[in-house]
Design an enzyme around this catalytic site. Structure first.
Site, PDB file in Angstrom:
ATOM      1  N   LYS A 208       0.836  -1.195   0.000  1.00 13.08           N
ATOM      2  CA  LYS A 208       0.000   0.000   0.000  1.00 13.08           C
ATOM      3  C   LYS A 208       0.877   1.253   0.000  1.00 13.08           C
ATOM      4  CE  LYS A 208      -3.786  -1.908   2.828  1.00 13.08           C
ATOM      5  NZ  LYS A 208      -4.895  -1.751   1.880  1.00 13.08           N
ATOM      6  N   ARG A 282     -10.225 -11.497   2.349  1.00 14.80           N
ATOM      7  CA  ARG A 282     -11.073 -12.590   1.872  1.00 14.80           C
ATOM      8  C   ARG A 282     -10.387 -13.943   2.043  1.00 14.80           C
ATOM      9  NH1 ARG A 282     -11.313  -9.798  -3.860  1.00 14.80           N
ATOM     10  NH2 ARG A 282     -11.131  -8.060  -2.397  1.00 14.80           N
TER      11      ARG A 282
END
Length: 432
Positions: A208, A282
């Site tokens: 990120k 996820r």
């Protein structure tokens, strides 16, 4: 001289010298919040933020106009993670006082644990703190918990949690908590609650940018929210068996970290190719949903700060809800409306399940194609790990969990939004 300020509610406008739109006015006996016509809870919350911003550290909510909802609105706005002021209020009925205490206990847990640093809340600490909280508020003898950690995750088949966390020096963990108020160890499991517990998300090798990483101590917000929701449901009298499953890991970069092109083989046989290590939530939730399905519950709910797409769509004031079960989804939306919390449906359809192709595995962990609906395809990915995904499963993408900066209604940090909705929904479903 007392430093406590009395705060009153009034339907009357402020005196002209305060301005014709003044929300607050001040006098020798304290401050008055001017609501005008109606009983605007948002205005009360904004006034509380203003008073906190002025550095007023001790407040008494005085006068005859305060009730449960107005006191709660003031508490939400006045609470500041940096400086905890003291707040007192007029006497409420026994029932209202019990409800207010339950809300404060549960949402304060959620807000506090999300606001803590990643150094304070590593994966095992998150699992431990959640279990300790539920045990502290549940009737004695109704809660058991085990924490599966490190290499035990592999031996029990929880490959996703282990893979995501293997790049960190902090051990990954899965909390398996059983709240069983029935007294029958063979009682069916009514609901399973699954939380994403990424205690810090660097993005892994799909790193990120720094400005996106600053709030990533809050990437366990789904776990904090769903634990608080269970806590409030228990304090409101939840009488059916519920299991809480938290999937806890830290997504870091190292020589051991998950790499692009790696393939995870899940306990249900599904294989997943890693095309983006920053789509890690996820991957851990998949393990939790498999475990939840093994319990054969009537209801599965997962909560996760899963996608930026949900926040881009809804901002900070709503969580996103996705489900293939339209009736159940409608009931959850109704519960949110009754609890005065923001919840909004986003689409989830069978064709979204076809948007995760891989040349080397059953699925990719991200969708392909232009203008991909990221929140919907993330939920579609999760559906592959819910045994009966068409019925009894709700997915909350928690866009409103945390604010990087303060607003006119909220201090910076965690909001606790969603706790009340989850609690009401659980208890209403359990009562059927």
């Amino acid at each position: 001289m007392s430093t406590q300020m009395s705060v009153f509610l009034s339907q009357e406008p402020a005196a002209p010298h305060w301005g014709d739109k003044a929300l607050l006015s001040f006098a020798e006996n304290g401050a008055t919040i001017h609501l005008g016509d109606g009983h605007d809870l948002g205005a009360i919350q904004r006034a509380a933020r203003q008073l906190d911003g002025q550095g007023i550290r001790s407040i008494l909510l005085a006068g005859d106009n305060w009730d449960l909802e107005s006191i709660w609105a003031f508490h939400q706005g006045y609470r500041n993670p940096k400086k905890h002021g003291t707040l007192e209020w007029v006497a409420l009925s026994e029932q209202d006082q019990a409800e207010l205490h339950a809300r404060i206990t549960s949402t304060d847990f959620t807000r506090d644990i999300i606001n803590k640093t990643a150094e304070e809340v590593a994966p095992r600490q998150l699992a431990t703190m959640a279990a300790e909280f539920i045990k502290s508020i549940a009737p004695q003898g109704t809660v058991t918990a085990r924490i599966v950690k490190d290499k035990d995750l592999l031996s029990e088949g929880w490959e996703g949690i282990y893979a995501v966390g293997r790049g960190s020096e902090r051990t990954s963990a899965m909390l398996q908590l059983d709240y069983n108020p029935t007294g029958d160890e063979n009682a069916p499991v009514f609901a399973c609650l699954v939380g994403k517990g990424i205690t810090f998300d660097s993005g892994g090798y799909s790193l990120k940018p720094s400005n996106f990483m600053t709030a990533m101590k809050a990437d366990m917000g789904g776990s904090g929210t769903i634990t608080g929701g269970l806590g409030l449901a228990i304090l409101r009298g939840l009488n059916k068996r519920v299991k809480l499953i938290l999937c806890c890991a830290e997504n870091m970069v190292s020589g051991r970290a998950l790499k692009l092109g790696d393939i995870i083989t899940y306990k249900n046989g599904k294989t997943v190719e890693i095309m983006n290590t920053d789509a890690e939530g996820r991957l851990v939730l998949a393990d939790g949903l498999i475990y939840a399905s093994e319990q054969n519950p009537e209801l599965i709910i997962d909560c996760a700060t899963l996608t930026g797409a949900a926040k881009n769509a809804l901002g900070n004031d709503y969580h996103a809800l996705m489900s293939f079960d339209d009736e159940l989804s409608h009931q959850a939306l109704t519960a949110a409306n009754q609890e005065k919390e923001g919840l909004w449906p986003l689409p989830l359809a069978d064709f979204h399940r076809g948007m995760l192709p891989s040349n080397f595995a059953d699925l990719s962990n991200i969708s392909s194609g232009d203008y991909s609906p990221g929140a919907s395809t993330a939920a579609a990915f999760l559906s592959y790990f819910v045994e009966d995904y068409k019925k009894g499963w709700l997915h909350f993408d928690c866009a409103g969990t945390y604010r990087k900066s303060a607003s006119d209604k909220w201090a910076a940090g965690a909001t606790g939004m969603g706790v009340r909705t989850l609690a009401r929904f659980l208890n209403e479903q359990a009562a059927k």
